[in-house]
Motif scaffolding. Sequence first.
Motif, PDB file in Angstrom:
ATOM      1  N   GLY A  30     -70.599 -47.769  36.388  1.00  0.00           N
ATOM      2  CA  GLY A  30     -70.651 -48.936  35.522  1.00  0.00           C
ATOM      3  C   GLY A  30     -69.752 -50.024  36.069  1.00  0.00           C
ATOM      4  O   GLY A  30     -69.924 -50.485  37.201  1.00  0.00           O
ATOM      5  N   GLU A  31     -68.783 -50.440  35.286  1.00  0.00           N
ATOM      6  CA  GLU A  31     -67.864 -51.492  35.719  1.00  0.00           C
ATOM      7  C   GLU A  31     -66.595 -50.934  36.353  1.00  0.00           C
ATOM      8  O   GLU A  31     -65.685 -51.680  36.685  1.00  0.00           O
ATOM      9  CB  GLU A  31     -67.488 -52.375  34.521  1.00  0.00           C
ATOM     10  N   VAL A  32     -66.549 -49.635  36.521  1.00  0.00           N
ATOM     11  CA  VAL A  32     -65.359 -48.990  37.099  1.00  0.00           C
ATOM     12  C   VAL A  32     -65.640 -48.578  38.544  1.00  0.00           C
ATOM     13  O   VAL A  32     -66.593 -47.859  38.819  1.00  0.00           O
ATOM     14  CB  VAL A  32     -64.932 -47.751  36.276  1.00  0.00           C
ATOM     15  N   THR A  33     -64.811 -49.062  39.446  1.00  0.00           N
ATOM     16  CA  THR A  33     -64.906 -48.680  40.858  1.00  0.00           C
ATOM     17  C   THR A  33     -63.783 -47.699  41.166  1.00  0.00           C
ATOM     18  O   THR A  33     -62.617 -47.929  40.814  1.00  0.00           O
ATOM     19  CB  THR A  33     -64.775 -49.915  41.776  1.00  0.00           C
ATOM     20  N   VAL A  34     -64.126 -46.613  41.834  1.00  0.00           N
ATOM     21  CA  VAL A  34     -63.155 -45.558  42.133  1.00  0.00           C
ATOM     22  C   VAL A  34     -63.085 -45.355  43.642  1.00  0.00           C
ATOM     23  O   VAL A  34     -64.113 -45.229  44.311  1.00  0.00           O
ATOM     24  CB  VAL A  34     -63.546 -44.220  41.459  1.00  0.00           C
ATOM     25  N   GLY A  35     -61.884 -45.348  44.153  1.00  0.00           N
ATOM     26  CA  GLY A  35     -61.663 -45.025  45.561  1.00  0.00           C
ATOM     27  C   GLY A  35     -60.521 -44.027  45.665  1.00  0.00           C
ATOM     28  O   GLY A  35     -59.482 -44.191  45.029  1.00  0.00           O
ATOM     29  N   ALA A  36     -60.721 -42.969  46.417  1.00  0.00           N
ATOM     30  CA  ALA A  36     -59.690 -41.940  46.541  1.00  0.00           C
ATOM     31  C   ALA A  36     -59.670 -41.400  47.963  1.00  0.00           C
ATOM     32  O   ALA A  36     -60.690 -41.379  48.651  1.00  0.00           O
ATOM     33  CB  ALA A  36     -59.938 -40.805  45.546  1.00  0.00           C
ATOM     34  N   GLY A  37     -58.492 -40.984  48.388  1.00  0.00           N
ATOM     35  CA  GLY A  37     -58.356 -40.424  49.726  1.00  0.00           C
ATOM     36  C   GLY A  37     -57.330 -39.308  49.734  1.00  0.00           C
ATOM     37  O   GLY A  37     -56.301 -39.382  49.061  1.00  0.00           O
ATOM     38  N   LEU A  38     -57.638 -38.256  50.462  1.00  0.00           N
ATOM     39  CA  LEU A  38     -56.736 -37.114  50.582  1.00  0.00           C
ATOM     40  C   LEU A  38     -56.605 -36.752  52.050  1.00  0.00           C
ATOM     41  O   LEU A  38     -57.594 -36.610  52.751  1.00  0.00           O
ATOM     42  CB  LEU A  38     -57.270 -35.912  49.801  1.00  0.00           C
ATOM     43  N   ASN A  39     -55.366 -36.622  52.518  1.00  0.00           N
ATOM     44  CA  ASN A  39     -55.161 -36.140  53.885  1.00  0.00           C
ATOM     45  C   ASN A  39     -54.176 -34.982  53.859  1.00  0.00           C
ATOM     46  O   ASN A  39     -53.186 -35.006  53.123  1.00  0.00           O
ATOM     47  CB  ASN A  39     -54.676 -37.259  54.806  1.00  0.00           C
ATOM     48  N   VAL A  40     -54.472 -33.961  54.631  1.00  0.00           N
ATOM     49  CA  VAL A  40     -53.659 -32.748  54.675  1.00  0.00           C
ATOM     50  C   VAL A  40     -53.453 -32.361  56.142  1.00  0.00           C
ATOM     51  O   VAL A  40     -54.402 -32.392  56.935  1.00  0.00           O
ATOM     52  CB  VAL A  40     -54.342 -31.574  53.941  1.00  0.00           C
ATOM     53  N   ALA A  41     -52.225 -32.030  56.487  1.00  0.00           N
ATOM     54  CA  ALA A  41     -51.922 -31.553  57.839  1.00  0.00           C
ATOM     55  C   ALA A  41     -51.134 -30.255  57.731  1.00  0.00           C
ATOM     56  O   ALA A  41     -50.171 -30.161  56.962  1.00  0.00           O
ATOM     57  CB  ALA A  41     -51.119 -32.594  58.605  1.00  0.00           C
ATOM     58  N   TYR A  42     -51.550 -29.254  58.492  1.00  0.00           N
ATOM     59  CA  TYR A  42     -50.861 -27.962  58.523  1.00  0.00           C
ATOM     60  C   TYR A  42     -50.419 -27.680  59.945  1.00  0.00           C
ATOM     61  O   TYR A  42     -51.168 -27.909  60.904  1.00  0.00           O
ATOM     62  CB  TYR A  42     -51.799 -26.842  58.054  1.00  0.00           C
ATOM     63  N   ASN A  43     -49.192 -27.214  60.100  1.00  0.00           N
ATOM     64  CA  ASN A  43     -48.702 -26.900  61.437  1.00  0.00           C
ATOM     65  C   ASN A  43     -47.761 -25.701  61.389  1.00  0.00           C
ATOM     66  O   ASN A  43     -46.934 -25.579  60.478  1.00  0.00           O
ATOM     67  CB  ASN A  43     -47.951 -28.090  62.036  1.00  0.00           C
ATOM     68  N   LYS A  44     -47.912 -24.812  62.347  1.00  0.00           N
ATOM     69  CA  LYS A  44     -47.025 -23.662  62.484  1.00  0.00           C
ATOM     70  C   LYS A  44     -46.400 -23.722  63.864  1.00  0.00           C
ATOM     71  O   LYS A  44     -47.117 -23.743  64.871  1.00  0.00           O
ATOM     72  CB  LYS A  44     -47.797 -22.345  62.301  1.00  0.00           C
ATOM     73  N   ASN A  45     -45.076 -23.748  63.886  1.00  0.00           N
ATOM     74  CA  ASN A  45     -44.333 -23.887  65.130  1.00  0.00           C
ATOM     75  C   ASN A  45     -43.696 -22.560  65.520  1.00  0.00           C
ATOM     76  O   ASN A  45     -43.177 -21.841  64.671  1.00  0.00           O
ATOM     77  CB  ASN A  45     -43.265 -24.974  64.945  1.00  0.00           C
ATOM     78  N   LYS A  46     -43.731 -22.228  66.814  1.00  0.00           N
ATOM     79  CA  LYS A  46     -43.119 -20.983  67.280  1.00  0.00           C
ATOM     80  C   LYS A  46     -42.724 -21.114  68.744  1.00  0.00           C
ATOM     81  O   LYS A  46     -43.505 -21.588  69.559  1.00  0.00           O
ATOM     82  CB  LYS A  46     -44.098 -19.813  67.114  1.00  0.00           C
ATOM     83  N   ILE A  47     -41.498 -20.698  69.042  1.00  0.00           N
ATOM     84  CA  ILE A  47     -41.049 -20.642  70.422  1.00  0.00           C
ATOM     85  C   ILE A  47     -41.504 -19.310  71.003  1.00  0.00           C
ATOM     86  O   ILE A  47     -41.124 -18.247  70.509  1.00  0.00           O
ATOM     87  CB  ILE A  47     -39.519 -20.774  70.506  1.00  0.00           C
ATOM     88  N   GLU A  48     -42.326 -19.357  72.029  1.00  0.00           N
ATOM     89  CA  GLU A  48     -42.912 -18.150  72.582  1.00  0.00           C
ATOM     90  C   GLU A  48     -42.023 -17.476  73.615  1.00  0.00           C
ATOM     91  O   GLU A  48     -42.052 -16.261  73.771  1.00  0.00           O
ATOM     92  CB  GLU A  48     -44.273 -18.469  73.182  1.00  0.00           C
TER      93      GLU A  48
END
Length: 284
Positions: A30-48
Motif C-alpha cells: 500500500g503506502e508503506v515501503t519496506v527495505g531491510a538488509g542483513l549481513n552476517v560474517a563467520y570466521n574461525k581462526n587457528k594457528i596451525e
Amino acid sequence: EFALGSYLDNVGQMRNQGFEMSLNYNDKFGEVTVGAGLNVAYNKNKIESMPGKGYVGTGYNQRNATGQEFNSYYVYKADGFFQTDKEAQEYMDKYWPADGSKGACPFGGGKFKAGDLKYVDINGDGKIDSEDQVIIGFNQTPEVMWGYNLRLEYKNFDLTMFWQGVQGVDVYNEVKKNTDFWSVGDMNANRGIRLLGAWTPQNPGSDIPAVCLEDLNNEKRISSYYVENGSYLKLRNLQLGYTLPTDISKKIKIERLRFYFSAQNLLTIKSKNFTGMDPENPNF
C-alpha cells in the motif's frame, strides 16, 4: 663495532575459515515501503604451526601457539577465593613453606587472607610461578559479526534503524582493576560500586575479592579473573524523518526539505558475564 637488535619475522602458519552472507529485501505494501538488509560474517581462526617451541610471545603476556587462536592471552588461572584465613595459610604452607625450601613467595610477600584470589598450579610442580600461566582458549576475534538495517516509509514520514553485533568473543576487562579492587590500578581514580558487594565472611558467595588497602596477593597480575564475554548487540543508529510536501517546499524555493531526529548508540545489550560499561571498549 656494530649492534644487533631484534627484528620482525613472518613465521608459522595460520588459517582463517568462514563465510559472509548478505540478504536484502525491498517491497511495498500500500503506502508503506519496506527495505531491510542483513549481513552476517563467520570466521574461525587457528594457528596451525609455529617454529621452535611451538609458540611465540607477542607482548603483554599474549602468545601465538600451535592449535590456538591468534594473540591468545597467556594468563594465570584464577580459582575462586580463600574462604578462611586457615585455607589461605595452608595454601601458603604448600607452595612457599616457612623453611624456605621453595624460596620466597614472589607475590606481595605471600600474606594471603580470606577473600583473596587463589591461583591454580597448572603444571603440578608444587609452585605458583610464570610456568603456571596457561592459554585460556578464548576468542580474541569474534566468531560472528552481523548487522541489520531497516527502513520504513509512509507518505512523507520515514524511519531507519541500524543494529550491529558480535558474538563468540572474549575480552580482557582491565577496568575491573578499578571496579573490583581498592588497592589495584590507579589509586587516584574513582572506584566502582561493585566494591559494595565484595567478599566478606557474611557474603562468601560474592564474585568480587575482599577489599584491602594493599595488594599483597598481586591481584593485578594478568589472570583469567579479567577475561569476560565480550559479545554485544548495539542499536547504532535510529532516525525519524519528515519530508515537506514538494508543493510547499517549492513555494519557499527549496527543491526538497527534510526534518529529522537522529540518535546514535542508543542501546547496548551485553552478556550478563560482562561487568564493565562497554564490551566493545573494555579497557581504559
